[in-house]
Motif scaffolding. Structure first.
Motif, PDB file in Angstrom:
ATOM      1  N   ARG A 176       0.813  -1.242   0.028  1.00 19.78           N
ATOM      2  CA  ARG A 176       0.070  -0.136  -0.203  1.00 19.78           C
ATOM      3  C   ARG A 176       0.811   1.298  -0.082  1.00 19.78           C
ATOM      4  NH1 ARG A 176      -4.615  -0.214   4.380  1.00 19.78           N
ATOM      5  NH2 ARG A 176      -5.537  -1.161   2.475  1.00 19.78           N
ATOM      6  N   ALA A 177       0.589   2.249  -0.622  1.00 20.91           N
ATOM      7  CA  ALA A 177       1.062   3.518  -0.789  1.00 20.91           C
ATOM      8  C   ALA A 177      -0.133   4.320  -0.530  1.00 20.91           C
ATOM      9  CB  ALA A 177       2.100   3.665  -1.839  1.00 20.91           C
ATOM     10  N   LYS A 178       0.269   5.792  -0.324  1.00 22.87           N
ATOM     11  CA  LYS A 178      -0.840   6.941   0.016  1.00 22.87           C
ATOM     12  C   LYS A 178      -0.303   8.139  -0.728  1.00 22.87           C
ATOM     13  CE  LYS A 178      -3.656   4.840   3.736  1.00 22.87           C
ATOM     14  NZ  LYS A 178      -4.801   4.795   3.086  1.00 22.87           N
ATOM     15  N   MET A 179      -1.020   9.091  -1.071  1.00 24.95           N
ATOM     16  CA  MET A 179      -0.611  10.179  -1.843  1.00 24.95           C
ATOM     17  C   MET A 179      -1.367  11.449  -0.750  1.00 24.95           C
ATOM     18  SD  MET A 179      -0.246  11.440  -5.373  1.00 24.95           S
ATOM     19  CE  MET A 179      -1.942  12.090  -6.000  1.00 24.95           C
ATOM     20  N   TRP A 180      -0.433  12.522  -0.364  1.00 19.27           N
ATOM     21  CA  TRP A 180      -1.100  13.870   0.208  1.00 19.27           C
ATOM     22  C   TRP A 180      -0.850  14.990  -0.565  1.00 19.27           C
ATOM     23  CZ3 TRP A 180       1.347   9.571   2.522  1.00 19.27           C
ATOM     24  CH2 TRP A 180       0.706   8.896   3.454  1.00 19.27           C
ATOM     25  N   ASN A 181      -1.675  16.107  -0.243  1.00 21.66           N
ATOM     26  CA  ASN A 181      -1.406  17.302  -0.660  1.00 21.66           C
ATOM     27  C   ASN A 181      -0.386  17.855   0.222  1.00 21.66           C
ATOM     28  OD1 ASN A 181      -1.581  20.428  -0.830  1.00 21.66           O
ATOM     29  ND2 ASN A 181      -3.237  19.915  -2.408  1.00 21.66           N
ATOM     30  N   ILE A 182       0.632  18.381   0.092  1.00 20.60           N
ATOM     31  CA  ILE A 182       1.528  19.101   0.711  1.00 20.60           C
ATOM     32  C   ILE A 182       1.332  20.306   1.517  1.00 20.60           C
ATOM     33  CG2 ILE A 182       4.083  19.977   1.074  1.00 20.60           C
ATOM     34  CD1 ILE A 182       4.889  18.073  -1.222  1.00 20.60           C
ATOM     35  N   ASN A 183       0.523  21.397   0.904  1.00 19.17           N
ATOM     36  CA  ASN A 183       0.181  22.562   1.289  1.00 19.17           C
ATOM     37  C   ASN A 183      -0.698  22.056   2.712  1.00 19.17           C
ATOM     38  OD1 ASN A 183       1.544  24.062  -0.190  1.00 19.17           O
ATOM     39  ND2 ASN A 183      -0.266  24.227  -1.755  1.00 19.17           N
ATOM     40  N   ASP A 184      -1.869  21.248   2.560  1.00 18.80           N
ATOM     41  CA  ASP A 184      -2.816  21.233   3.695  1.00 18.80           C
ATOM     42  C   ASP A 184      -2.806  19.909   4.500  1.00 18.80           C
ATOM     43  OD1 ASP A 184      -3.945  19.533   1.686  1.00 18.80           O
ATOM     44  OD2 ASP A 184      -5.663  20.762   1.447  1.00 18.80           O
ATOM     45  N   GLY A 185      -2.141  18.957   3.740  1.00 14.74           N
ATOM     46  CA  GLY A 185      -1.598  17.536   4.314  1.00 14.74           C
ATOM     47  C   GLY A 185      -3.047  16.727   4.147  1.00 14.74           C
ATOM     48  N   ALA A 186      -3.987  17.130   3.334  1.00 12.76           N
ATOM     49  CA  ALA A 186      -5.084  16.258   3.311  1.00 12.76           C
ATOM     50  C   ALA A 186      -4.581  14.986   2.370  1.00 12.76           C
ATOM     51  CB  ALA A 186      -6.105  16.990   2.347  1.00 12.76           C
ATOM     52  N   GLU A 187      -4.961  13.999   2.533  1.00 10.15           N
ATOM     53  CA  GLU A 187      -4.861  12.708   1.787  1.00 10.15           C
ATOM     54  C   GLU A 187      -5.763  12.589   0.856  1.00 10.15           C
ATOM     55  OE1 GLU A 187      -6.019   7.938   2.368  1.00 10.15           O
ATOM     56  OE2 GLU A 187      -5.079   8.971   4.217  1.00 10.15           O
ATOM     57  N   ILE A 188      -5.165  12.327  -0.369  1.00 10.82           N
ATOM     58  CA  ILE A 188      -5.953  12.433  -1.657  1.00 10.82           C
ATOM     59  C   ILE A 188      -5.849  11.149  -2.355  1.00 10.82           C
ATOM     60  CG2 ILE A 188      -5.859  14.851  -1.841  1.00 10.82           C
ATOM     61  CD1 ILE A 188      -3.474  14.432  -3.812  1.00 10.82           C
ATOM     62  N   ALA A 189      -5.258  10.051  -2.117  1.00 10.90           N
ATOM     63  CA  ALA A 189      -5.225   8.778  -3.016  1.00 10.90           C
ATOM     64  C   ALA A 189      -4.840   7.846  -2.073  1.00 10.90           C
ATOM     65  CB  ALA A 189      -4.451   9.066  -4.396  1.00 10.90           C
ATOM     66  N   SER A 190      -5.036   6.806  -2.207  1.00 13.02           N
ATOM     67  CA  SER A 190      -4.561   5.137  -1.721  1.00 13.02           C
ATOM     68  C   SER A 190      -4.365   4.202  -2.881  1.00 13.02           C
ATOM     69  CB  SER A 190      -5.494   4.901  -0.730  1.00 13.02           C
ATOM     70  OG  SER A 190      -4.748   3.745   0.010  1.00 13.02           O
ATOM     71  N   PHE A 191      -3.247   3.904  -2.925  1.00 10.87           N
ATOM     72  CA  PHE A 191      -2.792   2.784  -3.847  1.00 10.87           C
ATOM     73  C   PHE A 191      -2.620   1.398  -3.295  1.00 10.87           C
ATOM     74  CE2 PHE A 191      -1.407   7.195  -4.914  1.00 10.87           C
ATOM     75  CZ  PHE A 191      -1.811   7.188  -6.226  1.00 10.87           C
TER      76      PHE A 191
END
Length: 580
Positions: A348-363
């Motif tokens: 599993r990998a995940k992705m976040w927006n750096i500016n606000d720290g919001a999680e935006i995707a999970s792989f």
């Protein structure tokens, strides 16, 4: 065109014969349009910023993915825009106002103004042309006045007040300020931590022809070509790309093997963090961000002053094993050290927006591979690559997290391998204790080369220009540097140690830094094989190195501590330490 002609053109450029060097370099690029070294030196010979930018644009047609070339082009485009804006503003002023502006500005602005006045001199009336043709100087030279005539010379208005009085006043205030700062430091110095981080001085850019280096220097620092190298000699077996700017810098002598203990944490910033142990660290592509990962998550900081920006965690907390920045520096992806079993044993990998720290995707990849050892975004940010432990390389589409492809390299866990992805994302290599180093086409997953007969590989790193690959081996102090386009061994470096624990190229693909089993960091010029520098002042148990994109800082990681050093001043800038 043979290599001798290029070397001759470089020597002419170094001696200042830019015109002849340019003539030869134009002939070389006309015959060998893909010769990036010749393009860089041709741009260095340009007489104006506009010409320099034009030459770099031509070079980029043949090297669209070269990172140093792209960054140099961005920098000079910005300089050109600033210069054009300056001249536009000057156009609106009368000549007398231009002189007044020159008197109030810095020497750099004065040089620009002189350039403008020289261009406009022919169109001015004779009297104004005579006045404005005098060169501008930030500090006009004192004119000698005979004592007999001195009494008739009026004192300038700016000098009629008592200069000794003001000098004494400034001296007293400075002494009081130093006393006050010293008193505050004595009271609060030991307690200053991450909450007391202040902005570091603004940086200036220096370009040096011998180092192909664009170095950012803090005010007051001596400009150096590639601080990681600090070359004592200029001779190398292979010509290197120049910087694309004026100015000559004399290399400082090398002091090798300076053995000093790790300084106290009181030097630089101290930033305590949670997380059991550190697992990865890196700067983003342009140095905007610096991040460290641990079993508690990823902590993101400003890439120059290390102000805390964002802390990324999961709920429940999952240990982060590795992470990657997107090329545009907007997103961060992380792979996890999965400690579950059975159906929960996911890759599993995940992705976040750096500016606000919001999680935006999970792989997710449901096969029982678990640990992700390496991650990389494609340059366009549309694909995420991952190396799943044992035998597979995985590709996901970022937009919808769809699984695009899986490249299986082995069917046996005994053949456990690790992967290194090329910065241009056109290839990747695998290495293993039980197999040779293999290079693969990233688009198809097909093997394209086997690099050497040696097995027992423990590390492999690409140079930033994707041209070279450095490989280390188990229980060996040797590092083999491969020329990937030529698919041949380029240089054998012997660290004279019992093993190599970590490696990193500097941003200009010229210097390789190596952590040895003896606890030293050794730096080599990969073209000449010369040992350039030995550093012993670093965190014990180091296993990872990272250069800042401007080549002014070096980060060193162990399981419990990350230190960031200034390569020009040898000063410890920041210490990140696991405190739980």
């Amino acid at each position: 065109m043979d290599e001798t002609t290029l070397q001759h053109a470089i020597e002419l450029s170094k001696r200042g014969d830019k015109a002849e060097a340019r003539r030869l370099l134009e002939e070389i690029v006309a015959e060998e349009s893909a010769n990036l070294t010749a393009w860089f030196w041709l741009a260095d010979s340009a007489e104006t910023l506009a010409e320099r930018v034009s030459i770099l644009h031509q070079a980029r047609q043949y090297h669209p993915d070269d990172i140093p070339l792209t960054r140099a082009l961005r920098k000079f485009e910005a300089d050109l825009a600033a210069e054009q804006q300056f001249f536009q503003e000057i156009e609106t002023l009368r000549p007398q106002q231009q002189e007044q502006m020159a008197d109030a500005e810095s020497p750099v602005i004065g040089d620009l103004l002189n350039q403008y006045l020289q261009e406009q001199e022919d169109s001015l009336p004779p009297l104004e042309a005579e006045v404005l043709s005098q060169p501008y100087a930030a500090e006009p030279p004192d004119r000698h006045i005979e004592p007999s005539a001195r009494e008739d010379v009026p004192i300038p208005k700016a000098r009629r007040k008592s200069q000794p009085f003001w000098f004494a006043l400034v001296l007293v205030l400075s002494a009081f300020l130093l006393f006050l700062v010293g008193a505050v430091w004595q009271l609060l110095g030991p307690n200053i931590g991450a909450s007391n981080i202040t902005n570091m001085p603004a940086a200036t850019s220096t370009f040096t022809p011998d180092s192909e280096s664009m170095v950012e220097n803090a005010p007051g620092d001596t400009a150096m070509a590639e601080p990681s190298a600090t070359l004592a000699t200029e001779a190398t077996a292979t010509p290197t790309s120049p910087p694309v700017d004026a100015g000559e810098v004399t290399a400082t002598p090398i002091i090798a093997a300076t053995i000093t203990p790790t300084p106290a944490v009181a030097e630089g910033l101290f930033i305590p963090l949670d997380g059991t142990q550190f697992t990865d660290m890196k700067w983003s592509s342009d140095g905007t961000w610096f991040a460290v990962s641990s079993w508690a998550g990823v902590s993101i900081f400003d890439g120059r002053n290390f102000q805390s920006h964002q802390v990324i965690t999961t709920d429940p907390i999952q240990p982060v094993g590795v992470f990657a920045f997107s090329e545009d520096e907007r997103f961060l992806a992380a792979g996890f050290i999965n400690q579950q079993s059975g159906e929960d044993f996911l890759t599993r990998a995940k992705m976040w927006n750096i500016n606000d720290g919001a999680e935006i995707a999970s792989f997710d990849y449901s096969q029982p591979r678990g640990v992700i050892d390496n991650l990389a975004f494609s340059l366009d940010g549309e694909t995420l690559w991952a190396n799943a432990a044992y035998d597979e390389v995985i590709k996901w589409r970022v937009s919808d997290q769809a699984l695009l492809d899986v490249y299986q390299q082995s069917s046996s866990a005994v053949d456990y391998f690790d992967v290194s992805f090329a910065p241009d994302r056109r290839s990747f290599v695998t290495f293993s204790l039980y197999d040779r180093v293999r290079q693969y086409d990233a688009a198809t997953g097909e093997s394209v080369a086997i690099l050497g007969a040696e097995k027992n590989g423990t590390g492999a790193v690409y140079s930033p220009n994707s041209q070279y690959l450095a490989v280390s081996y188990q229980d060996s102090g040797e590092v083999r540097v491969w020329d990937l386009p030529g698919r041949q061994e380029y240089r054998l470096l012997n660290t004279h140690s019992n093993g190599v624990l970590g490696m990193a190229f500097n941003p200009f693909s010229r210097v390789l830094a190596v952590i040895t089993a003896d606890g030293l960091i050794q730096m080599y010029d990969i073209h000449s094989g010369e040992e350039l520098r030995v550093i012993s002042r670093h965190t014990p148990g180091a296993v990872q190195l990272a250069f800042s994109p401007d080549d002014t800082m070096l980060a060193v990681r162990s399981a419990k501590e990350v230190q960031v050093w200034n390569l020009q001043t040898d000063r410890l800038l920041a210490t990140f330490r696991i405190t739980d």
